[in-house]
Design a protein around this motif. Structure first.
Motif, short mmCIF file in Angstrom:
data_model
loop_
_atom_site.label_atom_id
_atom_site.label_comp_id
_atom_site.label_asym_id
_atom_site.label_seq_id
_atom_site.Cartn_x
_atom_site.Cartn_y
_atom_site.Cartn_z
N GLY A 74 -0.06 4.20 1.20
CA GLY A 74 1.43 3.73 1.59
C GLY A 74 1.87 2.55 0.32
O GLY A 74 1.62 3.52 -1.12
N ILE A 75 1.98 1.63 1.10
CA ILE A 75 2.96 0.33 0.08
C ILE A 75 1.86 -0.35 -0.23
O ILE A 75 1.04 -0.31 0.26
N ARG A 76 2.41 -0.14 -1.31
CA ARG A 76 0.85 -0.95 -2.69
C ARG A 76 1.58 -2.46 -3.19
O ARG A 76 0.61 -2.63 -4.30
N GLU A 77 2.64 -2.15 -3.03
CA GLU A 77 3.66 -3.57 -3.75
C GLU A 77 4.42 -4.07 -3.33
O GLU A 77 5.20 -3.71 -2.53
N TYR A 131 2.36 -16.38 -2.67
CA TYR A 131 1.45 -14.75 -2.31
C TYR A 131 1.03 -13.92 -3.38
O TYR A 131 -0.20 -14.16 -3.34
N ALA A 132 1.64 -13.79 -4.48
CA ALA A 132 0.78 -13.27 -5.73
C ALA A 132 -0.75 -13.85 -5.99
O ALA A 132 -1.04 -13.43 -6.29
N ARG A 175 8.25 -8.18 -8.59
CA ARG A 175 7.56 -7.25 -8.18
C ARG A 175 6.32 -7.46 -7.49
O ARG A 175 5.83 -8.91 -9.19
N ILE A 176 5.73 -7.92 -6.89
CA ILE A 176 3.94 -7.80 -6.46
C ILE A 176 3.45 -6.90 -6.57
O ILE A 176 3.57 -6.39 -5.71
N GLY A 177 2.41 -6.98 -6.90
CA GLY A 177 1.05 -6.13 -6.90
C GLY A 177 -0.07 -5.74 -8.22
O GLY A 177 0.62 -6.60 -8.54
N PRO A 178 -0.50 -4.69 -7.88
CA PRO A 178 -0.84 -3.71 -6.60
C PRO A 178 -1.41 -4.78 -5.50
O PRO A 178 -2.34 -5.72 -5.32
N LEU A 179 -1.50 -4.01 -4.48
CA LEU A 179 -1.70 -4.86 -2.85
C LEU A 179 -2.66 -4.01 -2.48
O LEU A 179 -2.58 -2.79 -2.86
#
Length: 178
Positions: free
Chosen positions: A119-122, A141-142, A172-176
Motif C-alpha cells: 500500500g503506502i509507499r510515499e 525524515y527523507a 513528496r517523499i519516497g519511495p518508503l
C-alpha cells in the motif's frame, strides 16, 4: 508495525514519553489544544479533531505523557486518488516537550505502522515557505530513510480567499520501504 520497528521507536522515544499510539476519540480535545497552542498551524474546529480521531486514527499517531494524555500528534490520511500516498496533515508537539526530536519519532512510528504491508509507499505534505521547523522535519525524515524528496508549489498564495496566504509547497517523499 513489526516488533523490530516497535523496539526502534521505543529506543528512540525519550523516557518521559509513555507511549506512541493510535489516537482515540477522547484525544480530540487535547489534540485541538496542542494545535491551537502551536501558534503556527491552521487551527481547525474542535469538532474536526474529534472526527479525525475517529475516521483517520489508523493514519494518525499521538505521543502520550506519563499521565496518558497526548503531548504531541501527527494526523494523516490516504489520498483517495493515490492510495500509495500518506498525506501528513498536521504535526505538533506541546511547548513543554519541544526540542527533543519527538515530531521525528512520531513520524517514524506512524510511517513504520502504515508501510507495514502493501500500500503506502510515499508521504506527501504541504509546508509554507517560512515554516523552517517543518522543512527540517521532513528533510531529515527523507535523509534518515534514504528517500527522495521533491518539492513543488501545490497552491499559489493567490488561490486562497484571504489574499494574504503564502503558497503551499508540496513535499513528496519516497519511495518508503516496509
Amino acid at each position: 508495525m513489526t516488533a523490530a520497528q516497535e523496539n526502534l521507536v521505543r529506543a528512540k522515544t525519550p523516557s518521559e514519553f509513555l507511549e506512541i499510539a493510535t489516537p482515540r476519540v477522547e484525544d480530540g480535545a487535547a489534540i485541538w489544544r496542542i494545535a491551537r497552542d502551536s501558534e503556527v498551524l491552521d487551527l481547525n474546529s474542535s469538532y474536526s479533531y474529534l472526527l479525525w480521531c475517529r475516521d483517520f486514527a489508523a493514519t494518525s499517531a499521538v505521543a502520550r505523557g506519563s499521565d496518558g494524555e497526548p503531548i504531541a500528534f501527527v494526523t494523516g490520511y490516504v489520498r483517495p486518488d493515490r492510495p500509495e500516498a500518506l498525506v501528513v496533515w498536521q504535526v505538533a508537539v506541546d511547548h513543554a516537550h519541544r526540542g527533543r526530536g519527538l515530531a521525528g519519532v512520531l513520524l517514524d512510528a506512524l510511517t513504520a505502522r502504515v508501510t507495514d504491508g502493501p500500500g503506502i509507499r510515499e508521504i506527501e505534505t504541504t509546508i509554507t515557505p517560512d515554516n523552517t521547523a517543518s522543512d527540517r522535519l521532513f528533510t531529515s525524515y527523507a535523509q534518515r530513510h534514504g528517500a527522495r524528496l521533491e518539492r513543488e508549489v501545490l497552491f499559489d498564495g493567490e488561490l486562497f480567499p484571504e489574499g494574504t496566504h503564502q503558497p503551499e509547497v508540496l513535499y513528496r517523499i519516497g519511495p518508503l520501504s516496509a
